[in-house]
Scaffold this motif. Sequence first.
Motif, short mmCIF file in Angstrom:
data_model
loop_
_atom_site.label_atom_id
_atom_site.label_comp_id
_atom_site.label_asym_id
_atom_site.label_seq_id
_atom_site.Cartn_x
_atom_site.Cartn_y
_atom_site.Cartn_z
N GLY A 178 0.79 -1.23 0.00
CA GLY A 178 0.00 0.00 0.00
C GLY A 178 0.82 1.27 0.00
O GLY A 178 0.33 2.33 0.39
N VAL A 179 2.07 1.19 -0.43
CA VAL A 179 2.95 2.37 -0.45
C VAL A 179 2.58 3.25 -1.64
O VAL A 179 2.46 2.78 -2.77
CB VAL A 179 4.43 1.95 -0.53
N ASP A 180 2.42 4.54 -1.37
CA ASP A 180 2.15 5.50 -2.44
C ASP A 180 2.68 6.87 -2.02
O ASP A 180 3.26 7.02 -0.94
CB ASP A 180 0.65 5.56 -2.78
N ALA A 181 2.51 7.85 -2.90
CA ALA A 181 3.02 9.19 -2.61
C ALA A 181 2.34 9.82 -1.41
O ALA A 181 2.88 10.74 -0.78
CB ALA A 181 2.86 10.09 -3.84
N GLY A 182 1.16 9.31 -1.05
CA GLY A 182 0.43 9.85 0.10
C GLY A 182 0.99 9.42 1.44
O GLY A 182 0.79 10.11 2.45
N ASN A 183 1.70 8.28 1.49
CA ASN A 183 2.25 7.85 2.78
C ASN A 183 3.77 7.66 2.77
O ASN A 183 4.36 7.38 3.81
CB ASN A 183 1.57 6.54 3.25
N ALA A 184 4.40 7.84 1.62
CA ALA A 184 5.84 7.62 1.53
C ALA A 184 6.62 8.52 2.49
O ALA A 184 7.59 8.08 3.11
CB ALA A 184 6.32 7.84 0.10
N GLY A 185 6.19 9.75 2.62
CA GLY A 185 6.87 10.68 3.52
C GLY A 185 6.79 10.24 4.97
O GLY A 185 7.77 10.33 5.72
N ARG A 186 5.64 9.76 5.38
CA ARG A 186 5.47 9.28 6.76
C ARG A 186 6.32 8.04 7.01
O ARG A 186 6.87 7.86 8.10
CB ARG A 186 4.01 8.98 7.04
#
Length: 219
Positions: A178-186
């Motif tokens: 479920g890795v995407d640009a929305g959670n990669a930073g976190r």
Amino acid sequence: MPPVRIAPSILSADFSKLGEEVRAIDAAGADWIHVDVMDNHFVPNLTIGPMVVKALRPHSQKPFDVHLMVQPADALVEAFAEAGADILSVHPESGPHLHRTLMRIRALGKQAGVVLNPATPLSALDHVMDLIDLVLVMSVNPGFGGQSFIESALPKIEAIRKRIDASGKSIELEVDGGVDAGNAGRLAAAGATMLVAGTASFRGGPDRYAANIAALKAA
């Protein structure tokens, strides 16, 4: 902390032209090539074997990061090593003896990893930290691509980061699911150094791959 790197999972590639897909994702900025091996026994779904890895090996010089979701794993470790895997990661539950499996991987001259499913406790790492080069945290239950990220993975990643730092060893902390640009930073902030991204990397076709990977790294 160095910038997070991306290991696109070829599980989300177009299987009718895997060689072209590996070349394209490599050129687009992939740091590693992630290979999900599933046996329809340890996990649902059946994917690829050593012959496919061997066929793909000439298409990229990037490290091949092979995640063995098979049981038992020992019987396939040597075949995937000979096929061109650089990193081989196994689940404690795929047994019967995690320590022996990791020793075998290292004896073959490959990097060794341990994979923690969502319900696998951190204690699985207690007596093997000296044998591993990578910890892979599953943020979905393994078996299929395209699943939603499980939020409880974040505190687990933070706890493993503390454990790695305390060990003084250089161990990659990888996250898959479920890795995407929305959670990669976190995920990077929690301590991850490598993100496996299948759907998020391969979405939109080859013309989008570079932008997809750049977005993940910039998140």
